[in-house]
Design an enzyme around this catalytic site. Structure first.
Site, PDB file in Angstrom:
ATOM      1  N   LYS A 282     154.866  73.190  77.321  1.00 36.72           N
ATOM      2  CA  LYS A 282     153.593  73.102  76.617  1.00 36.72           C
ATOM      3  C   LYS A 282     153.663  73.385  75.169  1.00 36.72           C
ATOM      4  O   LYS A 282     153.804  74.735  74.718  1.00 36.72           O
ATOM      5  CB  LYS A 282     152.636  73.698  77.692  1.00 36.72           C
ATOM      6  CG  LYS A 282     151.015  73.592  76.833  1.00 36.72           C
ATOM      7  CD  LYS A 282     150.331  74.181  77.976  1.00 36.72           C
ATOM      8  CE  LYS A 282     148.625  74.038  77.417  1.00 36.72           C
ATOM      9  NZ  LYS A 282     147.750  74.652  78.272  1.00 36.72           N
TER      10      LYS A 282
ATOM     11  N   LYS B  34     154.031  68.488  77.635  1.00 37.13           N
ATOM     12  CA  LYS B  34     152.679  68.445  77.315  1.00 37.13           C
ATOM     13  C   LYS B  34     152.640  68.660  75.855  1.00 37.13           C
ATOM     14  O   LYS B  34     152.994  69.700  75.510  1.00 37.13           O
ATOM     15  CB  LYS B  34     151.716  69.341  78.179  1.00 37.13           C
ATOM     16  CG  LYS B  34     150.214  68.848  77.727  1.00 37.13           C
ATOM     17  CD  LYS B  34     149.133  69.815  78.435  1.00 37.13           C
ATOM     18  CE  LYS B  34     147.956  69.598  78.020  1.00 37.13           C
ATOM     19  NZ  LYS B  34     146.805  70.604  78.636  1.00 37.13           N
TER      20      LYS B  34
END
Length: 329
Positions: free
Chosen positions: A196, A254
């Site tokens: 992320k 992400k």
């Protein structure tokens, strides 16, 4: 060689293009993010995410049933926590009667076979808008991990099938796995946000949950001490491999489109499913451009999601999920 081989023969018409198409999009590809709020009869459009809404629990039931009828079988739950319940330790996150716990039960009551994944992070519950506990101006790791483990057990007790830690604290996957095992939740899975990045694409999401870091003295102004530097590639592999070793069942990259090289890199190296989150900023940009008439909304939407799957995504968390499924059906 040419002219014996002519590649365009396989592009002559839609029938042959469909027959030899390598990447096929179906409802089974999608994980649908849902935003939940307190109240009754609430369906609030998120200003920076046109046509996407926050739902109160009563209207969540109808939304979940509609998703199921469309063939969308998995949801990822996020909650917008009232300000008076926020603190620095995520106390409300482990409330058995908290909004997340009630949302899990609501989904399961409305649609028992729906796969329910839950966000595990402290930012919706934090008075400071950070994913962890803050001490002396620093987001502390180990105390945060303890809360995340308790939070995951609470979600499992409410009926969650998977917990999805999105915080990027070190060691949290092992702590969560051990906590779930100790409480007998051996079948509860973990989808880890393994890679992320500290991205500028999260703005509309933070609007949706009122979870942006606060601007205050001695509070980190961003999340760069725990989310990853977007200039880094090999770090993503290290993070992902560690999460798998600690017990992650699914790993996530992400955001999506700007990180498809990372998706392919990870997909080539791991033997667990790879998820990709097509984030709020990606959604908002297309909505805004289409509203201006600068892009064909549906055409670009399908091209983007196909690129994500082509890069190696087994699971796609996307705010476009309903639009896509309606279009392809």
């Amino acid at each position: 060689m040419y002219p014996i081989k002519r590649n365009r023969r396989l592009r002559t018409n839609e029938a042959i293009r469909s027959l030899v198409r390598e990447t096929i999009i179906s409802p089974n590809d999608f994980l649908v993010p849902l935003f939940i709020v307190e109240g009754k009869g609430v369906k609030e459009e998120i200003a920076s995410m046109p046509n996407y809404h926050r739902y109160s629990l009563d209207l969540l039931q109808a939304e979940v049933k509609e998703l199921w009828k469309l063939g969308l079988k998995s949801v990822l739950l996020f909650v917008k926590v009232p300000d008076h319940l926020k603190d620095n330790k995520g106390t409300e996150a482990i409330n058995p009667d908290g909004l997340m716990q009630r949302a899990i039960k609501t989904v399961k009551n409305a649609c028992p076979d729906m796969l329910v994944m839950t966000d595990v992070a402290l930012d919706p519950y934090s008075v400071y808008g950070h994913d962890g506990i803050i001490e002396n101006g620093i987001v502390v790791n180990d105390d945060t991990v303890d809360v995340l483990a308790d939070m995951s057990v609470s979600h499992a007790q409410a009926g969650a099938n998977f917990v999805a830690p999105s915080d990027m604290m070190d060691g949290r996957i092992l702590a969560i796995r051990e906590a779930l095992e100790d409480e007998g939740f051996t079948d509860t899975g973990i989808m880890s946000y393994s890679a992320k990045y500290a991205s500028a694409f999260y703005g509309p999401f933070r609007d949706a949950l009122d979870s942006a870091p606060v601007d205050a003295q001695d509070i980190p102004k961003d999340k760069k001490t725990y989310q990853m530097d977007y200039a880094n590639r090999f770090e993503a592999l290290r993070e992902t491999e560690m999460d798998i070793d600690e017990g992650a069942d699914i790993v996530m990259v992400k955001p999506g489109l700007c990180y498809l090289d990372i998706v392919r890199e990870i997909k080539n190296e791991v033997d667990v499913p790879v998820a990709v989150y097509q984030v709020s900023g990606e959604y908002a940009m297309l909505k805004a451009a289409a509203e201006k008439g600068w892009l064909d909304h549906d055409a670009v939407m399908m091209e983007q999601v196909t690129a994500i799957k082509r890069a190696g995504a087994d699971v796609i968390a996307s705010y476009f999920a309903k639009d896509i499924v309606k279009l392809i059906s």
